[in-house]
Design a protein around this motif. Structure first.
Motif, PDB file in Angstrom:
ATOM      1  N   LEU A  50       0.836  -1.370   0.146  1.00 40.39           N
ATOM      2  CA  LEU A  50       0.028  -0.027   0.059  1.00 40.39           C
ATOM      3  C   LEU A  50       1.013   1.288  -0.235  1.00 40.39           C
ATOM      4  N   LEU A  51       2.197   0.971  -0.181  1.00 41.96           N
ATOM      5  CA  LEU A  51       3.129   2.272  -0.221  1.00 41.96           C
ATOM      6  C   LEU A  51       2.551   3.720  -1.182  1.00 41.96           C
ATOM      7  N   ALA A  52       2.107   3.141  -2.218  1.00 40.00           N
ATOM      8  CA  ALA A  52       1.628   4.246  -3.097  1.00 40.00           C
ATOM      9  C   ALA A  52       0.641   5.045  -2.409  1.00 40.00           C
ATOM     10  N   GLU A  53      -0.484   4.254  -1.905  1.00 44.70           N
ATOM     11  CA  GLU A  53      -1.505   4.965  -1.281  1.00 44.70           C
ATOM     12  C   GLU A  53      -0.973   5.606   0.131  1.00 44.70           C
ATOM     13  N   VAL A  54      -0.384   5.215   0.781  1.00 44.82           N
ATOM     14  CA  VAL A  54       0.202   5.743   2.018  1.00 44.82           C
ATOM     15  C   VAL A  54       0.998   7.096   1.469  1.00 44.82           C
ATOM     16  N   ARG A  55       1.890   7.085   0.564  1.00 45.16           N
ATOM     17  CA  ARG A  55       2.542   8.279   0.266  1.00 45.16           C
ATOM     18  C   ARG A  55       1.757   9.440  -0.353  1.00 45.16           C
ATOM     19  N   ALA A  56       0.615   9.028  -1.114  1.00 40.83           N
ATOM     20  CA  ALA A  56      -0.410  10.014  -1.678  1.00 40.83           C
ATOM     21  C   ALA A  56      -1.315  10.516  -0.636  1.00 40.83           C
ATOM     22  N   GLY A  57      -1.639   9.595   0.435  1.00 39.76           N
ATOM     23  CA  GLY A  57      -2.406  10.073   1.714  1.00 39.76           C
ATOM     24  C   GLY A  57      -1.792  11.022   2.519  1.00 39.76           C
ATOM     25  N   LEU A  58      -0.390  10.890   2.738  1.00 43.81           N
ATOM     26  CA  LEU A  58       0.405  11.579   3.641  1.00 43.81           C
ATOM     27  C   LEU A  58       1.168  12.635   3.061  1.00 43.81           C
ATOM     28  N   GLY A  59       1.140  12.764   1.676  1.00 42.00           N
ATOM     29  CA  GLY A  59       2.218  13.433   0.981  1.00 42.00           C
ATOM     30  C   GLY A  59       3.807  13.386   1.309  1.00 42.00           C
ATOM     31  N   MET A  60       3.859  11.759   1.260  1.00 38.60           N
ATOM     32  CA  MET A  60       5.247  11.478   1.725  1.00 38.60           C
ATOM     33  C   MET A  60       6.233  11.536   0.609  1.00 38.60           C
ATOM     34  N   SER A  61       7.543  12.042   0.601  1.00 38.87           N
ATOM     35  CA  SER A  61       8.317  12.239  -0.376  1.00 38.87           C
ATOM     36  C   SER A  61       8.945  10.695  -0.635  1.00 38.87           C
ATOM     37  N   GLY A  62       9.646  10.905  -1.729  1.00 37.12           N
ATOM     38  CA  GLY A  62      10.394   9.721  -2.278  1.00 37.12           C
ATOM     39  C   GLY A  62      11.344   9.124  -1.366  1.00 37.12           C
ATOM     40  N   ALA A  63      12.080  10.417  -0.995  1.00 39.30           N
ATOM     41  CA  ALA A  63      13.208  10.193  -0.184  1.00 39.30           C
ATOM     42  C   ALA A  63      12.999   9.349   1.255  1.00 39.30           C
ATOM     43  N   VAL A  64      11.786   9.893   1.901  1.00 40.32           N
ATOM     44  CA  VAL A  64      11.185   9.590   2.944  1.00 40.32           C
ATOM     45  C   VAL A  64      10.830   7.997   2.779  1.00 40.32           C
ATOM     46  N   ALA A  65      10.165   7.646   1.638  1.00 40.95           N
ATOM     47  CA  ALA A  65       9.700   6.324   1.254  1.00 40.95           C
ATOM     48  C   ALA A  65      11.057   5.346   1.264  1.00 40.95           C
ATOM     49  N   GLY A  66      12.047   5.848   0.585  1.00 37.83           N
ATOM     50  CA  GLY A  66      13.099   4.870   0.429  1.00 37.83           C
ATOM     51  C   GLY A  66      13.569   4.708   1.842  1.00 37.83           C
ATOM     52  N   LEU A  67      13.850   5.557   2.740  1.00 34.34           N
ATOM     53  CA  LEU A  67      14.445   5.415   4.285  1.00 34.34           C
ATOM     54  C   LEU A  67      13.386   4.227   4.867  1.00 34.34           C
ATOM     55  N   LEU A  68      12.219   4.240   4.629  1.00 32.76           N
ATOM     56  CA  LEU A  68      11.126   3.039   5.166  1.00 32.76           C
ATOM     57  C   LEU A  68      11.784   1.679   4.995  1.00 32.76           C
ATOM     58  N   THR A  69      12.546   1.473   4.182  1.00 37.76           N
ATOM     59  CA  THR A  69      12.992   0.436   3.995  1.00 37.76           C
ATOM     60  C   THR A  69      14.392  -0.034   5.039  1.00 37.76           C
ATOM     61  N   ALA A  70      15.005   0.927   5.451  1.00 37.44           N
ATOM     62  CA  ALA A  70      15.888   0.839   6.521  1.00 37.44           C
ATOM     63  C   ALA A  70      15.472   1.122   8.084  1.00 37.44           C
ATOM     64  N   PHE A  71      14.179   1.812   8.016  1.00 36.75           N
ATOM     65  CA  PHE A  71      13.441   2.132   9.325  1.00 36.75           C
ATOM     66  C   PHE A  71      13.468   0.962  10.450  1.00 36.75           C
ATOM     67  N   PRO A  72      12.776  -0.306   9.889  1.00 35.08           N
ATOM     68  CA  PRO A  72      12.769  -1.212  10.803  1.00 35.08           C
ATOM     69  C   PRO A  72      13.893  -1.635  11.670  1.00 35.08           C
ATOM     70  N   ALA A  73      14.830  -1.876  10.678  1.00 37.28           N
ATOM     71  CA  ALA A  73      16.004  -2.192  11.165  1.00 37.28           C
ATOM     72  C   ALA A  73      16.672  -1.439  12.134  1.00 37.28           C
ATOM     73  N   LEU A  74      16.548   0.065  11.873  1.00 37.10           N
ATOM     74  CA  LEU A  74      16.917   1.064  13.045  1.00 37.10           C
ATOM     75  C   LEU A  74      16.379   0.819  14.383  1.00 37.10           C
ATOM     76  N   CYS A  75      14.802   0.917  14.069  1.00 37.29           N
ATOM     77  CA  CYS A  75      14.138   0.454  15.319  1.00 37.29           C
ATOM     78  C   CYS A  75      14.671  -0.676  16.213  1.00 37.29           C
ATOM     79  N   PHE A  76      14.614  -1.537  15.581  1.00 34.98           N
ATOM     80  CA  PHE A  76      15.218  -3.095  16.192  1.00 34.98           C
ATOM     81  C   PHE A  76      16.544  -2.999  16.884  1.00 34.98           C
ATOM     82  N   VAL A  77      17.443  -2.047  16.282  1.00 29.37           N
ATOM     83  CA  VAL A  77      18.815  -1.846  16.760  1.00 29.37           C
ATOM     84  C   VAL A  77      18.545  -0.970  18.191  1.00 29.37           C
ATOM     85  N   VAL A  78      17.821   0.091  17.914  1.00 33.00           N
ATOM     86  CA  VAL A  78      17.614   1.230  19.100  1.00 33.00           C
ATOM     87  C   VAL A  78      16.742   0.497  20.296  1.00 33.00           C
ATOM     88  N   PHE A  79      15.846  -0.160  20.147  1.00 29.40           N
ATOM     89  CA  PHE A  79      14.886  -0.375  21.277  1.00 29.40           C
ATOM     90  C   PHE A  79      15.388  -1.912  21.709  1.00 29.40           C
TER      91      PHE A  79
END
Length: 421
Positions: A50-79
Motif C-alpha cells: 500500500l506504499l503508493a496509497e500511503v505516500r499519496a495520503g500523507l504527502g510522503m516524499s520519495g526520499a522518506v519512502a526510501g528510508l522506510l526500507t531501513a527504518f525497521p532495522a534502526l528501530c530494532f537496534v535502538v529499542f
C-alpha cells in the motif's frame, strides 16, 4: 564452584521450571509464542503493498519512502538494547505481553494519527520498537520454557514469524478492498492479532514474576556474561555478523523485489504475490531446519548450502527475471531460511536463559545495525545504473561473507566458556 558448574546448575533449574509448567500452561506458552511470532513482521510487510496509497495520503516524499526500507532495522537496534534490563526486572512473559500490546496500539493508531508523515513514522517507531524488544526476548522465552527443545520451538516460532510476514504481504490489499478501500483500515487491521498475542501471555504473568534479588545473586555467582563482556567472544561476533548479513538480504528483498519484477514487465499484483511467495516458501523450512539444526553438532554446513542456493537465485533474478520468476522466488525463499538458523544458533551458543538474552541482544543489535545500509545501497546502485544487474550482483556477493561467518557461528561453542577462558 566453577562458572561452568554454576551454568549447568542454572540450565538444570531452567529445565525444572519448564517441567513444572504442566500440560495446560505449556500449551498456553506454545500458543503465546506462536501468536507473538506471527506479529513480528506485519508492521513491516503490510506497508509495501500500500506504499503508493500511503505516500499519496500523507504527502510522503520519495526520499522518506526510501528510508522506510531501513527504518525497521534502526528501530530494532535502538529499542532491542532495552530488552535485557526489562527481562531481568519483569520476566520474559510480561515483557512479551507488553510488547505485543504496544505493537497493537502503534498499528491501530499510526494510520489515523495527525501530523502527516511525521505522525505515521512516530507511531511506526512505537510498533517497531516493541517488535525490536520482542525479537531479543523470544529466544530467551524459548530457552526458559523449553530448554531441551530449543531447535523445535525456535522452528515453531520462526514458522509463525514467516507466516505473518507472508500473509501480511499477500492479503493487505484484498483486506483493504473489503474494508471499503481505505488504506488506513487495511493497515490498522493488523492490530487485532497483536492484541490477541498480548492476551495470550496473561495466564503466565502471575506465576512468571522474577525474583530479582535471587536472580542477581545467582548470575553474579555463576559468572554470567554482562552485555559488554559478550563482545570478547569470537562466536558472538561471528553470530552477530552472520545475523546482520542474512538480515541485509531479507530487507533488500522486502524493499526491492517487487520493483525488480515490475521493471521486468510484471503487474503490481503479480509482483506482490512473488514477494509474498518468498517467505511463504520458507514456512515449512522455518520449522524443519531449526529442528534438524538443534540436533546437529555444527550448523555451519547448512548455512553454506543455503547461501549457495541464494547465489543461484540472485543470478537468475539479475540476468533473466522474466524467464523463470517462480523458480527464482522458490530458490530465494529456501536460501533465506538462514534466518531461523540464526535464531536457533542464538539459543544454542549460550548455556542459560540469562546468557541467551545477552547474546541475543548483542547479535541482533550488531546484526540489525549492519543491515541498515544494504537496502539503501541497492537503491543507489539501481538509480545510478538504471538496471538490476549490478544491484543483484551486490546482493549475491554478500552471501560469501554470510557463508563464512555462519560457518564459524555454527560451531559447537558457548559464549560463557569463551569468556571464562
Amino acid at each position: 564452584m566453577t562458572a561452568t558448574t554454576e551454568s549447568a546448575r542454572d540450565a538444570a533449574h531452567a529445565g525444572r521450571t519448564a517441567t513444572r509448567l504442566g500440560a495446560a500452561l505449556t500449551a498456553v506458552v506454545v500458543v503465546a509464542i506462536g501468536l507473538t511470532a506471527f506479529n513480528l513482521r506485519p508492521a513491516v510487510t503490510s506497508v509495501g503493498p500500500l506504499l503508493a496509497e500511503v505516500r499519496a495520503g500523507l504527502g510522503m516524499s520519495g526520499a522518506v519512502a526510501g528510508l522506510l526500507t531501513a527504518f525497521p532495522a534502526l528501530c530494532f537496534v535502538v529499542f532491542g538494547t532495552f530488552a535485557p534490563r526489562l527481562v531481568r526486572r519483569l520476566g520474559p512473559a510480561l515483557v512479551l505481553c507488553l510488547a505485543a500490546a504496544t505493537v497493537a496500539v502503534g498499528l491501530a493508531l499510526r494510520p489515523y494519527v495527525g501530523g502527516g508523515t511525521g505522525g505515521f513514522i512516530a507511531l511506526s517507531a512505537v510498533a517497531l520498537g516493541a517488535i525490536g524488544v520482542a525479537n531479543v526476548v523470544m529466544p530467551v522465552a524459548v530457552k526458559k520454557y523449553f530448554p531441551h527443545r530449543v531447535g523445535t520451538m525456535t522452528g515453531f516460532y520462526s514458522m509463525g514469524l514467516t507466516l505473518g510476514a507472508s500473509l501480511a504481504a499477500a492479503v493487505t490489499v484484498p483486506l483493504t478492498g473489503a474494508l471499503g478501500g481505505h488504506w488506513q483500515a487495511g493497515l490498522a487491521v493488523w492490530a487485532i492479532p497483536a492484541l490477541l498475542a498480548a492476551l495470550a501471555w496473561t495466564p503466565l504473568l502471575r506465576r512468571d514474576r522474577p525474583r530479582r534479588e535471587a536472580q542477581d545473586a545467582t548470575e553474579r555467582a555463576a559468572g554470567q556474561p554482562h552485555g559488554p563482556a559478550v563482545r570478547r567472544s569470537r562466536t558472538a561476533w561471528a553470530l552477530a555478523v552472520f545475523f546482520g548479513l542474512q538480515s541485509s538480504g531479507a530487507y533488500m528483498v522486502m524493499g526491492w523485489l517487487p520493483q525488480i519484477f515490475r521493471d521486468a514487465g510484471f503487474s503490481a499484483e503479480t509482483a506482490g504475490l512473488l514477494l509474498a511467495a518468498t517467505p511463504a516458501i520458507g514456512i515449512p523450512l522455518s520449522f524443519l531446519l531449526p529442528t534438524v539444526a538443534g540436533r546437529m553438532r555444527s550448523q555451519g554446513g547448512l548455512v553454506v548450502a543455503l547461501s549457495a542456493i541464494g547465489v543461484v537465485a540472485y543470478a537468475g533474478i539479475g540476468l533473466a527475471p522474466a524467464a523463470a520468476p517462480w523458480l527464482w522466488v522458490l530458490l530465494l525463499g529456501v536460501s533465506q531460511s538462514t534466518f531461523p538458523l540464526a535464531l536457533t544458533m542464538i539459543g544454542l551458543r549460550a548455556r542459560t536463559p540469562s546468557g541467551v538474552v545477552k547474546l541475543s541482544t548483542f547479535a541482533q543489535g550488531i546484526g540489525y545495525l549492519l543491515s541498515v545500509g544494504a537496502p539503501i545501497l541497492v537503491g543507489v546502485l539501481y538509480e545510478r545504473t538504471h538496471g538490476w544487474l549490478l544491484p543483484t550482483a551486490f546482493m549475491a556477493a554478500l552471501l560469501v561473507p554470510q557463508a563464512v561467518t555462519g560457518y564459524l557461528a555454527g560451531r559447537q561453542r558457548f559464549v560463557e566458556d569463551e569468556l571464562a577462558s
